[in-house]
Design a protein around this motif. Sequence first.
Motif: not given
Lengths: 362, 295
Positions: A1, A271, A274, A277, A281, A327, A329-330, A333-334, A336-337, A340-341, A344
Amino acid sequence: MSTATTPAPTSVSTAPGGDRNRLLRWWPAAVLVLLIVAPWSALPLPGLLDGPVGSPGSLQLLATCLLFGALATGYDLLLGRTGLLSFGHALYFAAGSYATNMFLLEAGLPFAAAAVLGVCSGAALALVLGSVSLRVTGIGFSMVTLAFAQAGSILVSRDPGGFTGGEEGRAAPAELLPSWLVGIDHTANLYWIALAYLVLTLAVVHRAVRSPTGRVWEGIKENERRVEVLGLKPYGFKLTAFVLAGALAAAGGLVHLLLTGGSTPRTTTSDFTLSLLVMVVLGGTGTRWGPMVGGILYTWADHRLGDLAGSGAVAGLPAVLRVPLSQPLFLLGVLFVAVVHLLPGGLARLPSRLRRTREENR
Amino acid sequence: MSTIVLLTMTGLGLGALYFLVASGLSLIFGLMDVLNFAHGALLSIGAYGTWWAASGRLPGAGPGGWGFALAVLFGTAVGTLAAVVLELAVVRPLYTRPREQVLATVGVGLAVPALLSGIWGPDARTFPGPEALSGTFALLGADVPVDRLVLVAAAVAVLVALRLFLGRTRHGLVVRAGVEDRAMVTALGIDVRKAFTLVFAIGGCAAALGGALGGLYFGSVDPHQGTSLLIFAFVVVVTGGMGSVTGAAVAAVVIGLVQQFANYYTAAGLGDLAVVVLLAALLLVRPRGLTGRLA
């Protein structure tokens, strides 16, 4: 970053086609006008919203989206502009909501006074806790802010003295609020308040990052040591950013209090920070519109995914698919990952990335 | 007197749990600058793995005797495997971007508890444990639950094993050197990335063991146990000085004891606050933590 920031995709170049670009520059104003008149619209947006735009349910969802768009923009003042990864931002949001509510309920103050005091309490809390947590740098700072937020969360849910209502949260007193802010008939007013909060946050953040202090923030983000070498003490500048972001979050807590009619302990959890966040992102840190877009998209997706989870289409799926899909949040979360990958810079950098890929392929 | 003994033992048990989580966290952080937000998820995976096996779903495993030992072994192995997968699939592709490594683990930390609660429900599940470990023993006039002793023994074993590994083996030497100066180790031609995977595996193993034994300590497992323990483990890591395993051990004991005593002698819940106040006070006096190490 710490890579050099490329210009935001919305910035207009002086390349050929200037006339069109000059018009394009006014798109935020056009969007704002559209958002202002939205409550009078009966346009149905199937798939996006359950009812027509102007219906109370849709307005409530839109207002929540705008609120979180603003909140993410304020949070990015720390993460994207100053390079501070705070995990305790929810605390100041919750402080704005709970403090205002308490000034109304316990002290019996009129709404305006309670609101001002509530936001000031949030800012004061940010000043105190920020001055302690900024004594550590880097990821240590993140952990300390998280610890403070956790303490706040425990305090709210254990409820010593009976101020916070514990796990139940505490409803705002409808009779003490101005009548034009209460009830389903006045959802449009709440929507405009959320919109005003978004515009205010965008303006404050925009002004702040272009001020001399904002330049120092940028320097701190790129290389804190270099700022020190220039004879400036980063601590004060970082604290300024922290308190400003805390005050904006507290104002957001106030809007949330009005919008949901109460303070809920969910807003104090880690949470919740997060998810802020994730919004920032997702949209793109350090960009003008990215965090806002991320906040709006996340909130909308969270809401719609919740509906999806409860829908018949999901219930009929085999367990392997049904369990994760039920879910939100699941999925977030996925997602989000994946962002990030694979992405960018977030969504805000997507247009320039696409343009570059297209030029390379040409 | 018996109250003090009981509180001390409970505090030590809690401290042992914190150490099991914090030791891996501290090593990963020291070596890679990555604050592993998914560490609590690894703990939850270990806890659920053990619970799943001990409930009789794994042949040979069960709630009693060697069956339980096998269940703990199974839970720990699953957690270790999850840690390796996490490192290889999520963290390693972002090798040169520490900040984004942290963010990616945040995503995993959100997704895993959600998945667990999707599969086994959001409510706490009773944790089956052997009869022998649910009893108490007399110590200086107090009836101390045996599980506290098991936790402390496990934590001491992990501490000793870690110190031996770090101090006496070649891999340990690489890890230690990497914690001190990653660039230098890389310059010497050593592949630090292998050390990363190793440290993640060790950290995941300790956290999953913590999850398995934590189930014993709390008597139940729920999807968010890991996340709440993780936050106190963060406090332990900061207090102990980042990257120091011994510092983490000392801080874990101090924080476990403070929390228990404050919870008992003041109102319940104030112990958790006391820990944070302690952290704030320490940072005001010594911003670098107990051992004086800073990121």
